[in-house]
Design a protein around this motif. Sequence first.
Motif, PDB file in Angstrom:
ATOM      1  N   UNK A  67       0.818  -1.202   0.000  1.00 39.24           N
ATOM      2  CA  UNK A  67       0.000   0.000   0.000  1.00 39.24           C
ATOM      3  C   UNK A  67       0.858   1.261   0.000  1.00 39.24           C
ATOM      4  N   UNK A  68       1.981   1.191   0.728  1.00 42.16           N
ATOM      5  CA  UNK A  68       2.889   2.341   0.752  1.00 42.16           C
ATOM      6  C   UNK A  68       3.488   2.607  -0.626  1.00 42.16           C
ATOM      7  N   UNK A  69       3.900   1.535  -1.322  1.00 42.75           N
ATOM      8  CA  UNK A  69       4.436   1.697  -2.674  1.00 42.75           C
ATOM      9  C   UNK A  69       3.377   2.276  -3.616  1.00 42.75           C
ATOM     10  N   UNK A  70       2.151   1.758  -3.492  1.00 43.74           N
ATOM     11  CA  UNK A  70       1.067   2.252  -4.343  1.00 43.74           C
ATOM     12  C   UNK A  70       0.828   3.740  -4.098  1.00 43.74           C
ATOM     13  N   UNK A  71       0.791   4.124  -2.843  1.00 45.37           N
ATOM     14  CA  UNK A  71       0.553   5.529  -2.507  1.00 45.37           C
ATOM     15  C   UNK A  71       1.655   6.421  -3.059  1.00 45.37           C
ATOM     16  N   UNK A  72       2.909   5.996  -2.909  1.00 44.07           N
ATOM     17  CA  UNK A  72       4.012   6.804  -3.424  1.00 44.07           C
ATOM     18  C   UNK A  72       3.934   6.920  -4.947  1.00 44.07           C
ATOM     19  N   UNK A  73       3.571   5.811  -5.609  1.00 45.83           N
ATOM     20  CA  UNK A  73       3.429   5.870  -7.061  1.00 45.83           C
ATOM     21  C   UNK A  73       2.318   6.817  -7.479  1.00 45.83           C
ATOM     22  N   UNK A  74       1.190   6.777  -6.756  1.00 46.16           N
ATOM     23  CA  UNK A  74       0.062   7.662  -7.080  1.00 46.16           C
ATOM     24  C   UNK A  74       0.430   9.119  -6.849  1.00 46.16           C
ATOM     25  N   UNK A  75       1.145   9.408  -5.766  1.00 48.45           N
ATOM     26  CA  UNK A  75       1.563  10.789  -5.502  1.00 48.45           C
ATOM     27  C   UNK A  75       2.467  11.289  -6.617  1.00 48.45           C
ATOM     28  N   UNK A  76       3.394  10.447  -7.088  1.00 51.57           N
ATOM     29  CA  UNK A  76       4.259  10.832  -8.204  1.00 51.57           C
ATOM     30  C   UNK A  76       3.443  11.109  -9.465  1.00 51.57           C
ATOM     31  N   UNK A  77       2.504  10.216  -9.755  1.00 52.53           N
ATOM     32  CA  UNK A  77       1.697  10.355 -10.964  1.00 52.53           C
ATOM     33  C   UNK A  77       0.841  11.615 -10.901  1.00 52.53           C
ATOM     34  N   UNK A  78       0.221  11.874  -9.765  1.00 51.48           N
ATOM     35  CA  UNK A  78      -0.619  13.074  -9.633  1.00 51.48           C
ATOM     36  C   UNK A  78       0.224  14.329  -9.825  1.00 51.48           C
ATOM     37  N   UNK A  79       1.395  14.369  -9.205  1.00 47.73           N
ATOM     38  CA  UNK A  79       2.255  15.548  -9.340  1.00 47.73           C
ATOM     39  C   UNK A  79       2.695  15.732 -10.786  1.00 47.73           C
ATOM     40  N   UNK A  80       3.165  14.642 -11.405  1.00 49.37           N
ATOM     41  CA  UNK A  80       3.599  14.734 -12.794  1.00 49.37           C
ATOM     42  C   UNK A  80       2.458  15.065 -13.740  1.00 49.37           C
TER      43      UNK A  80
END
Length: 867
Positions: free
Chosen positions: A379-392
């Motif tokens: 879940x932590x990896x998923x959240x970090x990936x989503x935060x990166x995607x949203x920012x980008x």
Amino acid sequence: MRLIHIIRLRLRSLFLRRTVEQELEEELRYHLERETEEGADIENFQQRKEECRDMRGWNVLDNLLRDTRYAIRQLRKNPGFSLTAIVTLALGMCASVAIFAFVDAALLKPLPYQNPGRLVGVFEASLGETRNNLSYLDYRDWKKLNTVFRSLDVYQRNGFLLSTATGIEPTRGARVSDGFFRTLGVTPMLGRDFYPGEDLPGAQRTVVLSYGAWQTRYGGRRDVLGKAITLDGDPVVIIGVLPREFHFAPAGTPEFWGVVNGTGVCEKRRSCHNLDGVARLADGVTEQVALANVTSIAQQLEKQYPDSNHDRGAALTPLSEVIVGNIRPILLALLGGAGLLLLIASVNVASLLLVRAENRRKEMAVRSSLGASRGRMVSQFVTEGVVLVISGSIIGLACASWVMQLLTALVPANMMVRMPFLQGLGLHGRVLGFAGIIGLLAAMLFSVTPAFHLSLSTMREGLTEGSRGSAGNAWRRLGSKLVVVELATTMVLLACAGLLGKSLYLLLRVDLGLQPEHLVTLQVATTDAKYEKHPLAIALERELMSGIRNLPGVRSAGIANEGLPLDGNGNTCWFWVAGRPWHGEHYDAPERDVSTDYFTTLGARLLRGRFFTEGEDGTKPRVAIINRALARQYFPNEDAVGKQLSYFSEPPVLLEIVGIVEDVREGSLDEPIPPVLYLPFNQSPSSGFGLVVRTSQAEQTILPALTAAIHQIDPGIVTFGGATMGEKIHDSQSAYMHRSEAWLVGGFAGLALLLSVVGLYGVVAYSVSQRTREIGVRMALGAQPRAVYGLVLKEALWLSAAGVLIGLLCSVGAATLIRGLLFGVRSWDVSTLAAVAGVLGIAALLASYLPARRAAAVNPVEALRAE
């Protein structure tokens, strides 16, 4: 009651977290004290506590908030990684979304007509050409005899001369048959459409306004209906205003829509083709059935009118294809390039995440030992990936919106009128949906990749020293594959960019058959009916030429009445070679009616014979000059000068060929030069024509003087479209299209090269960091720095070679797909492919040099001590 109780418990867990946590800990400690001895396993206790939290209702939201805050803290702690990953993703998102917006506007957005799938373009076909204009008389017969169309109408792109309070000015216009808008299923937003029969010769002349003309010229006033205006010297009445969203690209962006009333000279001749057709298929009728029906009508007319309709067939094309034209393959190629750039960006970010996951192995192992479940860490990896995607994505969408406006602004005005569907380009629903799909796929990739790489067992192994080598080797193998994918994809983009760039280079250096330097062009039109009389039109031409030649800096001047070089091959005429057997064939060639000094002004080279003389007017025998292409096609291995052509008119006229000129590129830069027939202007004068002037000074400085000299002769003459020949070449549709393709794909390729080089550097650099002990041992045993250089560069060389070779194979396939966009270059052009392979190889070696240099500088003692 049970459901209410569950909801109450879950609300309590969500909003009274501290109290519930305290109760949970007390309860677990009580059970552990009852079941175990003193000194219970703390790890087991924490893990059971975490499991209880996960079993609690609505704890997902609480975990998500904690994971999001932790992910943001992690990204802020590593600004270099975060900035690189976000910017890389934003670049890929920006390119793909911006190009998709153009694709959507041109290819996906529904046409603003009723049931557009039932609309077809209607054309005649002859001599291998499948989309020729209709003649007015053929159109009337097709409309009467067909049994497959609910309606059939015609349109003609045609500018008007509008009389205003300040004088006469040219304006964009179109002429249509009375049922044109009903066929499209378009209803005026104000006023009415043309009545049936309103396009007949005796009907009152009326006009419908575009929404833009209504706003800009008449201030959006509703009382404009019934207002009389003057177009081309004739009074017309405004009867309606079209909707804002209406556009019809084949006619450009007309301000005024008039009617085709059959009174023109061309419309009275069945052999004169100047109209395009549009039809709505009847219910249940397929395009194939409709084509068979109109083809049979064309065959019937051929038998009935053998002179004018010999070899005249029929052709139907979906209206969407007529509107999009040749833009489809260009947009799809650009979308493919943007997609490849997005792929490279995604692979690069995935590689960065893998490196970061490797560096966090010990952190993940500690969290696992303290009771964190596999699901919580995933879940932590998923959240970090989503935060990166949203920012980008946010940055990428903002940049995409700016890029859309920039690219639209760079489209020349003369081309934008042919692409009205690009107006209002922006981040609307479909474009945002496309961006959302990209973001979702990217989030899945960036979440799943590190999560699968760091399995629960390897997380626990991360606490041991011995796992470092195996984990590093595993990452190197995966990272190497990703780099090969990046390099191969970059090779494809570089190859396509190289081929398109070479096409542009060759296009801009194509032989025009003239000398473009110090050459100015200007369009001239009159509204005075007196100039329609041949003697007065000839007198006007001579007076204009005399006045212009006397201007300072003017060396020579000439005119042509069917278009100037690069304007298009224009209207064609039919002819056959006199003295040869004739079986009804109609040879087709563009016609230009030119003045005596036209070729001299252009700088065109006379191959044989002579130019026209001033005395060759309507009282003299008819003469003609042909270009090299016509001589080569119809007079091979013989001298065409002195031969005669039978010019198809009513009645036919014999033309004696008096000269042959080098091929002048009358049409597009990237089209083959067809046979062209030049006739003396004085034998077929016109009240509207194009003017070419050769100067001995800067071209732009002569344009105001030309306009002033013409208005001094007759203030009622309208001039427009002034440009230098260099500007015409630069702003031509073919040059713009090839330039846009080359620059955009080249930009994608440049970014891809940068990203792939960065990716290769990362793999090699990480490989060196994982092999520090090995390198230290080698150097302690006597290995020289040169050997260490070779060790590192060998790995990079294999990766680069694999990427380039795979990319070469893919490049040939990709270039084959875009061969229709190339000019003067083959899709497997060896020099271009070799050059881009060399560029990629050199860039890859440079990217590998720094890690190799760092490895060669390793101190053996410090390396072994560090390990």
